[in-house]
Design a protein around this motif. Structure first.
Motif, PDB file in Angstrom:
ATOM      1  N   GLY A   1      36.010  43.604  29.780  1.00  0.00           N
ATOM      2  CA  GLY A   1      35.944  43.109  31.165  1.00  0.00           C
ATOM      3  C   GLY A   1      34.530  43.056  31.698  1.00  0.00           C
ATOM      4  N   PHE A   2      33.685  43.982  31.212  1.00  0.00           N
ATOM      5  CA  PHE A   2      32.283  43.984  31.649  1.00  0.00           C
ATOM      6  C   PHE A   2      31.388  43.323  30.609  1.00  0.00           C
ATOM      7  CE2 PHE A   2      34.004  47.427  34.316  1.00  0.00           C
ATOM      8  CZ  PHE A   2      33.583  46.960  35.548  1.00  0.00           C
TER       9      PHE A   2
ATOM     10  N   ARG B   1      42.255  35.575  39.489  1.00  0.00           N
ATOM     11  CA  ARG B   1      42.627  34.886  40.743  1.00  0.00           C
ATOM     12  C   ARG B   1      44.126  34.647  40.884  1.00  0.00           C
ATOM     13  NH1 ARG B   1      38.241  36.448  40.140  1.00  0.00           N
ATOM     14  NH2 ARG B   1      36.283  35.369  40.579  1.00  0.00           N
ATOM     15  N   ARG B   2      44.880  35.705  40.505  1.00  0.00           N
ATOM     16  CA  ARG B   2      46.332  35.659  40.730  1.00  0.00           C
ATOM     17  C   ARG B   2      46.747  36.829  41.595  1.00  0.00           C
ATOM     18  NH1 ARG B   2      48.935  34.986  34.775  1.00  0.00           N
ATOM     19  NH2 ARG B   2      50.624  36.026  35.874  1.00  0.00           N
TER      20      ARG B   2
ATOM     21  N   GLU C   1      29.529  43.088  42.357  1.00  0.00           N
ATOM     22  CA  GLU C   1      29.150  42.026  43.297  1.00  0.00           C
ATOM     23  C   GLU C   1      29.494  42.499  44.710  1.00  0.00           C
ATOM     24  OE1 GLU C   1      30.113  37.761  41.958  1.00  0.00           O
ATOM     25  OE2 GLU C   1      31.460  39.030  40.797  1.00  0.00           O
TER      26      GLU C   1
ATOM     27  N   TYR D   1      34.785  43.613  47.662  1.00  0.00           N
ATOM     28  CA  TYR D   1      35.575  44.730  48.193  1.00  0.00           C
ATOM     29  C   TYR D   1      35.700  44.812  49.717  1.00  0.00           C
ATOM     30  CZ  TYR D   1      35.569  46.212  43.360  1.00  0.00           C
ATOM     31  OH  TYR D   1      35.758  46.255  42.003  1.00  0.00           O
TER      32      TYR D   1
ATOM     33  N   TYR E   1      39.112  44.665  51.310  1.00  0.00           N
ATOM     34  CA  TYR E   1      39.999  45.845  51.265  1.00  0.00           C
ATOM     35  C   TYR E   1      39.495  46.960  52.182  1.00  0.00           C
ATOM     36  CZ  TYR E   1      40.929  43.150  47.082  1.00  0.00           C
ATOM     37  OH  TYR E   1      41.172  42.108  46.222  1.00  0.00           O
TER      38      TYR E   1
HETATM   39  C1  LIG Z   1      36.324  40.914  40.211  1.00  0.00           C
HETATM   40  C2  LIG Z   1      37.690  40.828  39.557  1.00  0.00           C
HETATM   41  C3  LIG Z   1      38.199  42.247  39.303  1.00  0.00           C
HETATM   42  C4  LIG Z   1      38.637  40.088  40.510  1.00  0.00           C
HETATM   43  O1  LIG Z   1      39.957  40.059  39.964  1.00  0.00           O
HETATM   44  P1  LIG Z   1      41.070  38.964  40.382  1.00  0.00           P
HETATM   45  O2  LIG Z   1      42.382  39.495  39.939  1.00  0.00           O
HETATM   46  O3  LIG Z   1      40.661  37.638  39.921  1.00  0.00           O
HETATM   47  O4  LIG Z   1      41.036  39.000  41.975  1.00  0.00           O
HETATM   48  P2  LIG Z   1      42.266  38.573  42.955  1.00  0.00           P
HETATM   49  O5  LIG Z   1      42.985  37.385  42.383  1.00  0.00           O
HETATM   50  O6  LIG Z   1      43.089  39.750  43.290  1.00  0.00           O
HETATM   51  O7  LIG Z   1      41.444  38.127  44.224  1.00  0.00           O
HETATM   52  C5  LIG Z   1      41.567  38.727  45.506  1.00  0.00           C
HETATM   53  C6  LIG Z   1      40.543  38.072  46.390  1.00  0.00           C
HETATM   54  O8  LIG Z   1      39.243  38.398  45.915  1.00  0.00           O
HETATM   55  C7  LIG Z   1      38.498  37.202  45.721  1.00  0.00           C
HETATM   56  N1  LIG Z   1      37.604  37.450  44.582  1.00  0.00           N
HETATM   57  C8  LIG Z   1      37.949  37.844  43.356  1.00  0.00           C
HETATM   58  N2  LIG Z   1      36.870  38.018  42.593  1.00  0.00           N
HETATM   59  C9  LIG Z   1      35.806  37.742  43.354  1.00  0.00           C
HETATM   60  C10 LIG Z   1      34.411  37.726  43.118  1.00  0.00           C
HETATM   61  N3  LIG Z   1      33.890  38.060  41.929  1.00  0.00           N
HETATM   62  N4  LIG Z   1      33.591  37.394  44.142  1.00  0.00           N
HETATM   63  C11 LIG Z   1      34.121  37.063  45.350  1.00  0.00           C
HETATM   64  N5  LIG Z   1      35.436  37.048  45.624  1.00  0.00           N
HETATM   65  C12 LIG Z   1      36.266  37.388  44.631  1.00  0.00           C
HETATM   66  C13 LIG Z   1      39.541  36.137  45.454  1.00  0.00           C
HETATM   67  O9  LIG Z   1      39.024  34.862  45.728  1.00  0.00           O
HETATM   68  C14 LIG Z   1      40.611  36.564  46.423  1.00  0.00           C
HETATM   69  O10 LIG Z   1      40.211  36.138  47.721  1.00  0.00           O
HETATM   70  P3  LIG Z   1      41.203  35.995  48.985  1.00  0.00           P
HETATM   71  O11 LIG Z   1      41.334  37.376  49.567  1.00  0.00           O
HETATM   72  O12 LIG Z   1      40.480  35.091  49.893  1.00  0.00           O
HETATM   73  O13 LIG Z   1      42.503  35.459  48.444  1.00  0.00           O
HETATM   74  C15 LIG Z   1      37.619  40.074  38.223  1.00  0.00           C
HETATM   75  O14 LIG Z   1      37.091  38.817  38.442  1.00  0.00           O
HETATM   76  C16 LIG Z   1      36.803  40.749  37.119  1.00  0.00           C
HETATM   77  O15 LIG Z   1      37.353  41.497  36.323  1.00  0.00           O
HETATM   78  N6  LIG Z   1      35.474  40.495  37.033  1.00  0.00           N
HETATM   79  C17 LIG Z   1      34.612  41.064  35.990  1.00  0.00           C
HETATM   80  C18 LIG Z   1      34.447  42.582  36.101  1.00  0.00           C
HETATM   81  C19 LIG Z   1      34.002  43.005  37.483  1.00  0.00           C
HETATM   82  O16 LIG Z   1      33.066  42.471  38.052  1.00  0.00           O
HETATM   83  N7  LIG Z   1      34.694  43.998  38.037  1.00  0.00           N
HETATM   84  C20 LIG Z   1      34.347  44.579  39.306  1.00  0.00           C
HETATM   85  C21 LIG Z   1      33.687  45.855  39.016  1.00  0.00           C
HETATM   86  S1  LIG Z   1      33.018  46.600  40.424  1.00  0.00           S
END
Ligand SMILES: CC(C)(COP(=O)(O)OP(=O)(O)OC[C@H]1O[C@@H](n2cnc3c(N)ncnc32)[C@H](O)[C@@H]1OP(=O)(O)O)[C@@H](O)C(=O)NCCC(=O)NCCS
Length: 435
Positions: free
Chosen positions: A44-45, A114-115, A143, A147, A150
């Motif tokens: 994932g990272f 994005r689900r 990024e 968060y 939430y």
């Molecule tokens: C970041 C991550 C966890 C998001 O997971 P996801 O399941 O796609 O997110 P969701 O579908 O639940 O999205 C929820 C909301 O967050 C937003 N969102 C998700 N990832 C985002 C990102 N990287 N930047 C900005 N917004 C983001 C979505 O657009 C959605 O927005 P909404 O509230 O307007 O509907 C995923 O993209 C990931 O694993 N990234 C790589 C690892 C990482 O960066 N992890 C975070 C560690 S701190």
């Protein structure tokens, strides 16, 4: 309830099962399953697959954490499509500590992004932490845009310092103690104890575990060979008591870059140790540049060098906090001034929603109660969101600035400035690690 025994949040389980996804905990004593989960975190990272030895370290050092995953039966019964880990830790706050739900390893597979999976994972954690009576959640973020939705806010910023040692010469006091080299194996014991003493002087720091300690000594995944070039020094005071340590690397010059010492960590349980260690680092012969990341935005060393323009300071957001229980959170810290405040908190997820009376006595201790009717007239009264409450909780952001930014509303004149004086932390909040 112990955080590891807490049941999953039924709402998140139900939301995900609507998409045929299963939210579950991983038994961290089941090597095969925990290894699969850990490798998905690495993927994932965008990391490499873990070798056996790395896996051993990860499994040993983080098996005490609560590992959550999401599985899609269509793809694999073993490998999750999303991960998150959590544990509880006493985070330092002004005057004490607050039980904190630390969150890490948040990943969603690119095949399932994005689900709403991350949303359900995060909401599951917040509701579980709330059920366990843990008042604050904390994380560090890849990024800054993920968060806030939430209720998390960048409550403590840090700074990367780049110091030109020919310009910024040591002008601080000469510490009376001694700096000596120490092997990393010896530092493993004394260093962890010093970390603990030093972190309690700064709000925003969490307790160490085996995984976070390896970053301090440069051992990636616990591997000693990764730390071959890491040097450690210990500061002992005039009585011979250890009061601080620093770990650093000096890199050969490349492409005409000056010889650079990178400070991995500098822990000081006293100001004297701080001066002794910084002086040692800044006066390393041949070294022309010192880089120290994750430092405070209000570092005393800035006032201990001959030329302040010899220090480049690059601040950025680092510790993200979410207030889950405003009563326990606000009562856990002490305050700089007495006062009576009404805080109208709007919280989309309900945790901190409500009208709260914050009473701070002359000793700086607080009691917080919910107000059901009108705000008492003798209290300074503001309205703010849960994000702004988290922003100002450790004194890292100013209420006045948020008021000027039209984020905090004043219901009584001058309330923002009064609240600032009360929330002020003499030591700027900082988190010195990634987790
Ligand atoms: C970041 C991550 C966890 C998001 O997971 P996801 O399941 O796609 O997110 P969701 O579908 O639940 O999205 C929820 C909301 O967050 C937003 N969102 C998700 N990832 C985002 C990102 N990287 N930047 C900005 N917004 C983001 C979505 O657009 C959605 O927005 P909404 O509230 O307007 O509907 C995923 O993209 C990931 O694993 N990234 C790589 C690892 C990482 O960066 N992890 C975070 C560690 S701190």
């Amino acid at each position: 309830m112990d955080f590891n025994d807490a049941p999953l949040d039924p709402t998140s389980v139900a939301n995900l099962s609507e998409q045929s996804l299963r939210l579950d905990l991983v038994d961290t004593t089941d090597r095969e399953r925990f290894a699969a989960w850990s490798n998905v975190v690495g993927r994932g990272f965008y990391g490499a697959r873990l070798e056996e030895k790395e896996l051993d370290f990860v499994l040993n050092s983080s098996s005490y954490r609560r590992a959550t995953g999401v599985w899609d039966a269509e793809t694999s019964d073993l490998d999750p499509v999303a991960t998150l880990s959590a544990w509880t830790t006493p985070m330092s706050v002004p005057g004490g500590t607050v039980p904190t739900w630390a969150i890490s390893a948040v990943t969603v597979a690119p095949t399932h992004r994005r689900r709403g999976i991350a949303r359900n994972l995060l909401q599951n954690e917040l509701r579980t932490a709330s059920a366990c009576g843990v008042p604050v959640a904390a994380l560090t973020a890849s990024e800054a845009t993920i968060y806030g939705r939430y209720g998390f806010a960048p409550s403590a910023r840090v700074a990367k310092l780049t110091i030109d040692t020919r310009r910024a010469r040591w002008s601080g006091p000469v510490a009376p103690g001694r700096v000596r080299f120490i092997e990393l194996s010896e530092l493993d014991t004394v260093g962890r104890e010093l970390y603990e003493r030093s972190r309690l002087r700064t709000p925003g720091e969490i307790a160490l575990d085996d995984e976070t300690w390896t970053d301090i000594v440069g051992r990636e995944f616990g591997k000693d060979d990764k730390a071959k070039d890491v040097r450690a020094v210990l500061y002992t005071d005039a009585a011979g008591t250890p009061q601080g340590f620093a770990t650093y690397r000096v890199k050969d010059s490349e492409n005409d870059e000056p010889l650079t010492a990178t400070v991995l960590y500098l822990a000081a349980a006293t100001d004297e140790a701080y001066a002794g260690l910084w002086r040692f680092i800044l006066e390393l012969d041949l070294v022309r540049r010192v880089v120290a990341d994750l430092r405070s935005t209000d570092e005393p060393v800035l006032w201990q060098v001959s030329d302040v323009r010899g220090v480049k300071v690059e601040p950025y957001d680092h510790l993200w906090l979410r207030i889950i229980d405003p009563v326990a959170a606000l009562e856990s810290r002490t305050y700089s001034r007495a006062g009576r405040f009404v805080l109208d908190v709007a919280d989309a997820l309900e945790f901190a929603e409500g009208r709260w009376l914050l009473k701070v006595n002359d000793a700086g201790a607080a009691t917080v109660t919910r107000v059901t009717g009108d705000a008492p007239e003798d209290a300074a009264h503001v309205a703010l969101t849960e994000v702004d409450l988290a922003l100002v909780y450790l004194g890292g952001a100013s209420v006045t600035s948020l008021h000027r930014a039209a984020r905090v509303t004043e219901h009584t004149d001058g309330a923002a400035a009064l609240l600032d004086a009360t929330l002020h932390s003499p030591v700027a909040p900082r988190l010195s690690l990634w987790f």
